[in-house]
Enzyme design. Structure first.
Site, short mmCIF file in Angstrom:
data_model
loop_
_atom_site.label_atom_id
_atom_site.label_comp_id
_atom_site.label_asym_id
_atom_site.label_seq_id
_atom_site.Cartn_x
_atom_site.Cartn_y
_atom_site.Cartn_z
N CYS A 1 -22.38 -53.60 -31.02
CA CYS A 1 -22.69 -52.80 -32.18
C CYS A 1 -21.47 -52.63 -33.06
O CYS A 1 -20.44 -53.26 -32.88
CB CYS A 1 -23.18 -51.41 -31.73
SG CYS A 1 -24.30 -51.45 -30.33
N ARG B 1 -26.76 -51.07 -34.49
CA ARG B 1 -27.02 -51.57 -33.13
C ARG B 1 -27.52 -53.01 -33.11
O ARG B 1 -28.41 -53.38 -33.88
CB ARG B 1 -28.05 -50.68 -32.43
CG ARG B 1 -28.28 -51.09 -30.98
CD ARG B 1 -29.37 -50.30 -30.32
NE ARG B 1 -29.49 -50.65 -28.91
CZ ARG B 1 -30.58 -50.48 -28.17
NH1 ARG B 1 -31.66 -49.94 -28.70
NH2 ARG B 1 -30.60 -50.83 -26.90
N SER C 1 -29.25 -54.98 -30.17
CA SER C 1 -29.84 -54.61 -28.88
C SER C 1 -29.61 -55.69 -27.83
O SER C 1 -30.05 -56.83 -27.99
CB SER C 1 -31.34 -54.37 -29.03
OG SER C 1 -31.60 -53.43 -30.05
N ILE C 2 -28.92 -55.31 -26.73
CA ILE C 2 -28.62 -56.25 -25.65
C ILE C 2 -29.11 -55.71 -24.30
O ILE C 2 -29.80 -56.40 -23.56
CB ILE C 2 -27.09 -56.51 -25.56
CG1 ILE C 2 -26.54 -57.02 -26.90
CG2 ILE C 2 -26.78 -57.48 -24.43
CD1 ILE C 2 -27.05 -58.36 -27.33
N ILE C 3 -28.76 -54.47 -23.98
CA ILE C 3 -29.19 -53.81 -22.74
C ILE C 3 -30.06 -52.63 -23.10
O ILE C 3 -29.73 -51.85 -24.00
CB ILE C 3 -27.97 -53.36 -21.90
CG1 ILE C 3 -27.21 -54.58 -21.39
CG2 ILE C 3 -28.39 -52.48 -20.73
CD1 ILE C 3 -25.94 -54.25 -20.64
N ASP D 1 -25.65 -48.53 -20.69
CA ASP D 1 -24.26 -48.36 -20.27
C ASP D 1 -23.54 -47.35 -21.17
O ASP D 1 -22.57 -46.72 -20.76
CB ASP D 1 -23.51 -49.70 -20.27
CG ASP D 1 -23.59 -50.46 -21.59
OD1 ASP D 1 -24.41 -50.10 -22.46
OD2 ASP D 1 -22.83 -51.43 -21.76
N SER E 1 -17.61 -67.10 -23.59
CA SER E 1 -16.57 -67.96 -24.15
C SER E 1 -15.32 -67.88 -23.29
O SER E 1 -15.18 -66.99 -22.45
CB SER E 1 -16.27 -67.52 -25.59
OG SER E 1 -15.44 -68.45 -26.25
N GLY E 2 -14.40 -68.84 -23.48
CA GLY E 2 -13.26 -69.00 -22.57
C GLY E 2 -11.96 -68.35 -23.00
O GLY E 2 -10.91 -68.66 -22.44
#
Length: 609
Positions: A2, A47, A49-51, A98, A355-356
């Site tokens: 967010c 926001r 939205s992921i979780i 979370d 990503s690395g």
């Protein structure tokens, strides 16, 4: 993932102001918005939205009696275990996010909560009773947090651009930041290019109350090499902890993808993560600038779909202004534009990518880290003699052998400020018309070198890069380019548990004559094919050097170098000489040219449009 903004509330039209600030960061959170306003503060949130993608995950979030209010940007990967502790302690949760763990965790533990977290975060908590604001930024600086005190107003947020619409914001260029930028290619201190706007540094928290701000560090990297385990044992530890980190970073209620180049870092991530889609970009057909072929071959090896895009020169150049707008501050890393395009492509398919970033800094991956151990016979020459040779060599035309003598005539603290060293103090003073009070590069790096003064040279270089280069360049572009495309970018190498292992790995297993990231590459070999695990790092290569010799792009740069803005800040005849010498093949000035050009583009976007 967010974005948030806020300010201490002294405006008659606070609702209108906070809405305008929220709109400036809509790209960080296009799914929904929320706000909290009272007589003391205004808080705004956007926001992605992921979780807990239902409305119960919206922010601001309140505690049980509504005396504390949270705004949060990031992900807490161990939130479920902390939540259980808090429930057992009697806290009542309203959501499954979370985010809410941070709110109750702060109630229970205060700032000691930060030591319990595993994740990437920037958040603020407003205490409506104490009239106190608490804010914190994650261990490595993955997520940004800016603040500014303008008159009686204290404003804060995920991006500086949101501040510009506040009535109390006074927009002035911090000219000292320009001088530092010319050396580092990014803004290396807590001061930004906007006067009186600051970054909260990684692993720091602040409190603001009664017009007084205090800032403290809560964590730091501490290298403590352990020579007891052998190489195989270290490879086992890296494999185990990285696998655990990737699993934690995959926690999501939406599909997760992975960026993929031909290098070991992203290949290791993609192999362990077992995602459905990988994403790659490149330029033209030259393998020096296009890793798509490698990425597609690798994706077949791990039985995943690779989605790629070839970036045309026209697309690259046409988007430079847009990208500098999203960066907030000028960043002269050409790869940030390539990163923008791979983020844009990924956002068409997923909301989250792995990503690395960070592997080079924590495991010792940059080729420059091999320099202290190269030509050991030369190192045996007494220091005064080496310094004398270097001083003489510095007067000769620059070329490979001469450059070696110049660099090795200097102490590490003099010659290494990170992975980019554009203009020396002497060069930047000659180039600039303006006079500033900018510190020289060694003043900026000295506090970090002092903290590891007894460490070996490789460890010193890593420690410096972890605090300056990684935060100021690598993670800045990762956040801004992903969020510009409403995409959450997660970096499983930059995990507190992975760092705890990396801190203990002896230097001989980090960097050797054979290779960099030595132990980590051995771990990657267990998941990735040998030709990938051992491939030389390219890292979003961009053909700037070639383009600047073409008449079209030479003309674009020259137009900027002769503009009124350039005339104000720079001795333009020196700029044109840099440009002409590069076009004529007398020197490779591409990175110096690009550094000045990007500043002028950024200045046009923020101060002339």
């Amino acid at each position: 993932m967010c974005g948030f903004v806020g300010f201490t509330n002294t405006q008659n039209d606070s609702n209108k102001v906070i809405e305008a600030m929220m709109e400036k960061i809509r790209h960080r959170g296009p799914d929904s918005g929320g706000k909290h306003l009272d007589g003391d503060i205004a808080l705004g949130f956007r926001r992605l939205s992921i979780i807990d993608i239902t409305s119960s995950g919206d922010q601001p979030i309140y505690n049980e009696d509504n005396t504390k209010v949270l705004l949060f940007n990031g992900e807490i990967y161990n939130y479920q275990s902390i939540r259980k502790e808090l429930v057992d302690a009697g806290h009542k949760f309203r959501t499954n996010t979370d985010s809410e763990v941070l709110l109750h965790g702060y109630e229970e533990y205060g700032e000691k909560l930060l030591g319990k977290l595993r994740g990437m975060f920037a958040f603020v908590i407003w205490d409506t009773v104490k009239k106190e604001l608490f804010g914190a930024r994650d261990f490595f600086g993955i997520k940004p947090l800016y603040y500014a005190a303008m008159g009686d107003t204290f404003m804060f947020g995920s991006e500086i651009k949101a501040f510009l619409v506040h009535p109390d914001f006074k927009k002035e260029l911090n000219e000292a930041a320009l001088e530092n930028y010319l050396t580092f290619q990014y803004s290396p201190t807590e001061k930004t290019f906007f006067k009186d706007v600051f970054k909260l540094l990684p692993a720091h928290y602040f409190r603001y109350a009664d017009g007084r701000l205090t800032v403290n560090r809560y964590w730091d990297i501490e290298f403590k090499p352990d020579d007891t385990p052998d190489l195989d044992k270290w490879v086992d530890e890296i494999s185990d902890v990285f696998k655990n980190s990737v699993e934690a970073h995959k926690i999501s209620d939406v599909e997760v993808g992975s960026f993929l180049s031909s290098g070991v870092d992203s290949s290791y991530v993609a192999s362990v993560a077992n995602v459905d889609k990988t994403f790659t970009v490149g330029f033209g057909e030259d393998e020096k600038y296009n890793e798509i072929g490698w990425a597609k071959e690798f994706s077949k090896y791990i039985n995943k779909e690779n989605i790629s895009k070839v970036i045309t020169p026209e697309e690259y150049w046409d988007n430079i202004e847009r990208i500098q707008y999203h960066m907030d501050e000028p960043l002269a890393d050409p790869s940030c534009i390539a990163l923008y395009f791979v983020c844009k492509k990924a956002s068409e398919y997923v909301k989250v990518v792995l990503s690395g970033e960070g592997a080079d800094e924590i495991f010792g991956g940059y080729n420059i880290y091999k320099e202290p151990m190269s030509v050991p016979a030369y190192n045996a020459i007494p220091r005064p003699i080496r310094r004398g040779i270097g001083a003489v060599a510095a007067k000769l035309p620059a070329k490979r052998g001469v450059n070696f003598l110049v660099r090795r005539g200097k102490d590490l603290e003099e010659r290494f400020i990170g992975n980019a060293y554009m203009f020396s103090e002497k060069e930047r003073k000659e180039l600039l018309k303006i006079k500033t009070d900018a510190p020289d590069a060694m003043e900026i790096t000295k506090p970090f070198y002092d903290k590891v003064k007894d460490a070996d040279a490789v460890t010193k270089m890593q420690y410096l890069d972890l605090h300056l280069w990684m935060t100021g360049d690598i993670l800045l572009k990762a956040d801004k380019m992903s969020m510009a495309n409403s995409l959450e970018l997660r970096v499983p190498f930059l995990d507190k548990e992975v760092m705890a292992v990396a801190e203990r790995i002896p230097t001989k297993y980090r960097v050797t004559d054979e290779n960099t990231k030595f132990a980590m590459r051995k771990a990657a070999l267990r998941a990735a094919p040998p030709q990938t695990a051992n491939k030389k790092k390219l890292g979003f290569p961009v053909p700037i050097r070639v383009w600047l010799k073409e008449e079209k792009y030479y003309g674009i740069i020259k137009e900027h170098f002769t503009s009124p803005a350039a005339e104000h800040f720079f001795n333009t005849e020196l700029l044109i000489k840099l440009l002409d010498d590069h076009r004529d093949g007398k020197a490779d000035n591409s990175r110096k040219i690009w550094t000045v050009f990007i500043f002028l583009v950024w200045y046009k976007v923020y101060f002339q449009n």
